[in-house]
Design an enzyme around this catalytic site. Structure first.
Site, PDB file in Angstrom:
ATOM      1  N   GLU A 197       4.209  -6.440   1.585  1.00 15.99           N
ATOM      2  CA  GLU A 197       3.642  -6.809   0.283  1.00 15.99           C
ATOM      3  C   GLU A 197       3.516  -5.613  -0.656  1.00 15.99           C
ATOM      4  O   GLU A 197       2.431  -5.300  -1.126  1.00 15.99           O
ATOM      5  CB  GLU A 197       2.239  -7.410   0.491  1.00 15.99           C
ATOM      6  CG  GLU A 197       2.155  -8.547   1.473  1.00 15.99           C
ATOM      7  CD  GLU A 197       0.705  -8.894   1.844  1.00 15.99           C
ATOM      8  OE1 GLU A 197      -0.221  -8.115   1.533  1.00 15.99           O
ATOM      9  OE2 GLU A 197       0.520  -9.952   2.456  1.00 15.99           O
ATOM     10  N   PRO A 198       4.605  -4.924  -0.939  1.00 20.26           N
ATOM     11  CA  PRO A 198       4.478  -3.771  -1.844  1.00 20.26           C
ATOM     12  C   PRO A 198       4.207  -4.214  -3.280  1.00 20.26           C
ATOM     13  O   PRO A 198       4.764  -5.205  -3.744  1.00 20.26           O
ATOM     14  CB  PRO A 198       5.847  -3.091  -1.741  1.00 20.26           C
ATOM     15  CG  PRO A 198       6.795  -4.182  -1.364  1.00 20.26           C
ATOM     16  CD  PRO A 198       6.012  -5.165  -0.549  1.00 20.26           C
ATOM     17  N   GLY A 236       0.759  -1.246   0.000  1.00 17.47           N
ATOM     18  CA  GLY A 236       0.000   0.000   0.000  1.00 17.47           C
ATOM     19  C   GLY A 236       0.782   1.283   0.000  1.00 17.47           C
ATOM     20  O   GLY A 236       0.191   2.363  -0.094  1.00 17.47           O
ATOM     21  N   CYS A 248     -15.931   4.235 -27.410  1.00 20.87           N
ATOM     22  CA  CYS A 248     -17.205   4.950 -27.320  1.00 20.87           C
ATOM     23  C   CYS A 248     -17.698   5.073 -25.888  1.00 20.87           C
ATOM     24  O   CYS A 248     -18.705   4.475 -25.519  1.00 20.87           O
ATOM     25  CB  CYS A 248     -18.263   4.237 -28.139  1.00 20.87           C
ATOM     26  SG  CYS A 248     -17.822   4.136 -29.847  1.00 20.87           S
ATOM     27  N   GLU A 249     -16.961   5.789 -25.071  1.00 16.15           N
ATOM     28  CA  GLU A 249     -17.366   6.036 -23.689  1.00 16.15           C
ATOM     29  C   GLU A 249     -16.783   7.383 -23.320  1.00 16.15           C
ATOM     30  O   GLU A 249     -15.599   7.625 -23.583  1.00 16.15           O
ATOM     31  CB  GLU A 249     -16.737   5.020 -22.722  1.00 16.15           C
ATOM     32  CG  GLU A 249     -17.129   3.604 -22.941  1.00 16.15           C
ATOM     33  CD  GLU A 249     -17.901   3.028 -21.764  1.00 16.15           C
ATOM     34  OE1 GLU A 249     -18.128   3.753 -20.767  1.00 16.15           O
ATOM     35  OE2 GLU A 249     -18.275   1.861 -21.870  1.00 16.15           O
ATOM     36  N   TYR A 295      -0.951  -1.642 -12.097  1.00 18.23           N
ATOM     37  CA  TYR A 295      -2.392  -1.578 -12.368  1.00 18.23           C
ATOM     38  C   TYR A 295      -2.692  -0.965 -13.736  1.00 18.23           C
ATOM     39  O   TYR A 295      -3.719  -0.330 -13.936  1.00 18.23           O
ATOM     40  CB  TYR A 295      -3.118  -0.825 -11.230  1.00 18.23           C
ATOM     41  CG  TYR A 295      -2.800  -1.418  -9.870  1.00 18.23           C
ATOM     42  CD1 TYR A 295      -3.305  -2.660  -9.519  1.00 18.23           C
ATOM     43  CD2 TYR A 295      -1.942  -0.781  -8.972  1.00 18.23           C
ATOM     44  CE1 TYR A 295      -2.969  -3.248  -8.297  1.00 18.23           C
ATOM     45  CE2 TYR A 295      -1.605  -1.359  -7.754  1.00 18.23           C
ATOM     46  CZ  TYR A 295      -2.118  -2.589  -7.423  1.00 18.23           C
ATOM     47  OH  TYR A 295      -1.788  -3.172  -6.230  1.00 18.23           O
ATOM     48  N   TYR A 336     -10.410   5.442 -11.187  1.00 15.39           N
ATOM     49  CA  TYR A 336     -10.077   6.102  -9.923  1.00 15.39           C
ATOM     50  C   TYR A 336      -9.856   7.606 -10.087  1.00 15.39           C
ATOM     51  O   TYR A 336      -9.303   8.236  -9.194  1.00 15.39           O
ATOM     52  CB  TYR A 336      -8.779   5.528  -9.338  1.00 15.39           C
ATOM     53  CG  TYR A 336      -8.669   4.030  -9.272  1.00 15.39           C
ATOM     54  CD1 TYR A 336      -9.443   3.290  -8.368  1.00 15.39           C
ATOM     55  CD2 TYR A 336      -7.772   3.344 -10.072  1.00 15.39           C
ATOM     56  CE1 TYR A 336      -9.309   1.915  -8.286  1.00 15.39           C
ATOM     57  CE2 TYR A 336      -7.631   1.965  -9.990  1.00 15.39           C
ATOM     58  CZ  TYR A 336      -8.408   1.259  -9.099  1.00 15.39           C
ATOM     59  OH  TYR A 336      -8.259  -0.102  -9.015  1.00 15.39           O
ATOM     60  N   ARG A 390      -7.027   3.271 -15.161  1.00 17.53           N
ATOM     61  CA  ARG A 390      -6.931   4.006 -13.898  1.00 17.53           C
ATOM     62  C   ARG A 390      -7.566   5.401 -13.940  1.00 17.53           C
ATOM     63  O   ARG A 390      -8.271   5.765 -12.996  1.00 17.53           O
ATOM     64  CB  ARG A 390      -5.478   4.100 -13.416  1.00 17.53           C
ATOM     65  CG  ARG A 390      -4.869   2.705 -13.117  1.00 17.53           C
ATOM     66  CD  ARG A 390      -3.541   2.805 -12.402  1.00 17.53           C
ATOM     67  NE  ARG A 390      -3.715   3.265 -11.043  1.00 17.53           N
ATOM     68  CZ  ARG A 390      -3.518   4.485 -10.617  1.00 17.53           C
ATOM     69  NH1 ARG A 390      -3.068   5.403 -11.438  1.00 17.53           N
ATOM     70  NH2 ARG A 390      -3.762   4.813  -9.376  1.00 17.53           N
TER      71      ARG A 390
HETATM   72  C1  LIG Z   1      -3.355  -4.976  -3.531  1.00 19.75           C
HETATM   73  C2  LIG Z   1      -2.685  -5.594  -2.364  1.00 19.75           C
HETATM   74  C3  LIG Z   1      -1.341  -5.316  -2.080  1.00 19.75           C
HETATM   75  C4  LIG Z   1      -0.509  -4.349  -2.882  1.00 19.75           C
HETATM   76  O1  LIG Z   1      -0.955  -3.042  -2.786  1.00 19.75           O
HETATM   77  P1  LIG Z   1      -0.064  -1.859  -3.415  1.00 19.75           P
HETATM   78  O2  LIG Z   1      -0.864  -0.644  -3.134  1.00 19.75           O
HETATM   79  O3  LIG Z   1       0.071  -2.135  -4.860  1.00 19.75           O
HETATM   80  O4  LIG Z   1       1.239  -1.865  -2.713  1.00 19.75           O
HETATM   81  C5  LIG Z   1      -0.750  -5.975  -1.019  1.00 19.75           C
HETATM   82  N1  LIG Z   1      -1.444  -6.847  -0.250  1.00 19.75           N
HETATM   83  C6  LIG Z   1      -2.732  -7.139  -0.484  1.00 19.75           C
HETATM   84  C7  LIG Z   1      -3.432  -8.101   0.372  1.00 19.75           C
HETATM   85  C8  LIG Z   1      -3.403  -6.526  -1.547  1.00 19.75           C
HETATM   86  O5  LIG Z   1      -4.687  -6.799  -1.756  1.00 19.75           O
END
Ligand SMILES: *Cc1c(COP(=O)(O)O)cnc(C)c1O
Length: 431
Positions: free
Chosen positions: A287-288, A250, A356-357, A385, A330, A326
């Site tokens: 988990e980046p 995240g 066409c949107e 993404y 978003y 994206r």
């Molecule tokens: C999407 C996700 C991530 C990665 O998020 P990023 O914003 O891309 O770093 C890590 N862990 C889990 C469980 C996710 O769903």
């Protein structure tokens, strides 16, 4: 965008005045000529560098960087990351197959997240021998125990707890509040661990959180870890010792600025997490996804037309929302630059695709250097993404992908063909 400096967050730069935008030593003009457009280009060097930033920031303790496969699941990128020691965070059986195809030796470094795992997905992951399952509910734990018993393989799990931390990001990618569908309420966690610990087929192995995506300050990560830390002490008092803590992904990037100190960001992030975990000796997982690949990627597209409607100017490109959703999904901002800048006054334009949107746009009311039919532009920071969320909407072929390492560029995914697209339906018309 100015000429880039070595500390530039992006690997795309103009080597000198008047030359084309480059990735590493490779001109995007050359790549567009060779592979056509639209085209995704990634810097392998930056991907490895970003992974290294996390590894260095956590070097003082046992750690594993589990790259979030969903951000960009290209096989060659997974292989590159695995070769540099990364593990993987997967959210589907399909992503497990990608890891098994690209880097089978890394399967012991895989964690499996996701709020709805199927029996088949659980079985495959159990047999493959992943590091741990991130269980998101009691029901899922029961299913995991049942499948583990059936296959006679003990399942290591980490409960994904919901720390009820507010992260200031887009509502679609915020996940750490009690009202969200992810994880279990951290107040229920102790009870769930205690009951799981008595199961013959479950091994309480870790605890995990993931509070959302594109979070640009360190404080929410620290706050989440404080709560996890408290849970850990409660568990210890009950005799449950966990081997891993997973702080999730995240960490956000700055899509707006070309000066962005990635090293400082990672250090600040790592300090916030580790500060909250003083006294914990086990392995720290993170988990980046976005932070590792986003700025490494650009979507190169050719201008089809420049069209004037009343006061507005539309730059219509051969890339569309099916290639990069994206902005539509978003309201995301992506910097757009000409591949070969020409002299002249910049204009305020909308950069749009041919679909066409009305939602098919990359930028609205954006100041852009002058471009004409046939010119190339690059949509920056699209390594995460981008291709991963692409589709065949409007029966458009998805673009090829090129990975650049130093002076070398190689195709890592060919452009789809019409035959690829029609194949799954041909039987229905007797073909
Ligand atoms: C999407 C996700 C991530 C990665 O998020 P990023 O914003 O891309 O770093 C890590 N862990 C889990 C469980 C996710 O769903």
């Amino acid at each position: 965008m100015p000429l880039s400096s070595p500390s530039s967050p992006r690997p795309f730069y103009y080597p000198k005045q008047g030359s084309a935008l480059h990735c590493g030593k490779v001109s995007l003009e050359t790549l567009a000529k060779r592979h056509g457009t639209p085209l995704y280009v990634y810097s392998g060097d930056q991907i490895v560098e970003r992974l290294g930033m996390f590894q260095q920031a956590l070097a003082s303790r046992e750690h594993l960087i589990c790259y979030a496969v969903k951000a960009n699941s290209a096989l060659a990128i997974l292989k590159l990351l695995a070769d540099h020691g990364a593990g993987f965070d997967i959210v589907s059986g399909g992503e497990l197959e990608r890891v098994l195809a690209a880097a089978p030796e890394a399967v012991g470094r895989v964690v499996f997240s996701g709020a709805g795992k199927t029996t088949a997905e659980i079985d495959r992951a159990l047999i493959a021998g992943i590091l741990e399952f991130h269980a998101e509910s009691e029901v899922e734990l029961e299913l995991l125990a049942a499948r583990a018993a059936k296959l006679k393989r003990k399942a290591r799990f980490a409960l994904r707890v919901n720390p009820d931390v507010f992260a200031d990001t887009h509502p679609y990618i915020s996940t750490g509040l009690r009202e969200h569908k992810f994880g279990v309420d951290i107040r229920q966690a102790l009870k769930i661990y205690k009951s799981a610990a008595s199961s013959r087929w479950l091994e309480p192995h870790g605890v995990s959180v993931h509070i959302g995506s594109q979070i640009c300050t360190a404080a929410p990560f620290g706050a989440a870890m404080e709560r996890v830390s408290k849970l850990l002490r409660q568990l210890q008092r009950e005799g449950i010792e966990l081997k891993t803590i997973d702080a999730g992904g995240g960490l956000g990037i700055d899509y707006h600025r070309s000066s962005f100190d990635a090293v400082a960001k990672v250090r600040e992030y790592a300090a916030a997490i580790q500060g909250a975990l003083a006294g914990y000796e086990g392995q720290l997982l993170i988990e980046p996804g976005r932070f590792i690949v986003a700025q490494a990627g650009a979507l190169v597209t050719r201008v089809l037309q420049v069209k004037h409607n009343g006061k507005k100017t539309f730059v219509i490109t051969d890339a569309a929302m099916n290639d990069l959703i994206r902005p539509a999904l978003y309201q995301a901002y992506h910097e757009i630059v000409p591949v070969k800048p020409s002299a002249g006054k910049s204009r305020i334009v909308d950069v749009v695709g041919p679909i066409c949107e009305t939602g098919d746009f990359f930028a609205r009311d954006r100041e852009l250097a002058p471009v004409a039919t046939g010119d190339l532009v690059a949509i920056l920071d699209t390594g995460a993404y981008g291709m991963a969320q692409s589709s065949n909407y409007n029966t458009r072929l998805r673009p090829p992908e090129v990975l650049v390492e130093g002076a070398k560029a190689r195709l890592i995914r060919r452009r789809e063909t019409m035959a690829d697209l029609l194949e799954p339906e041909k039987f229905a018309i007797g073909g």
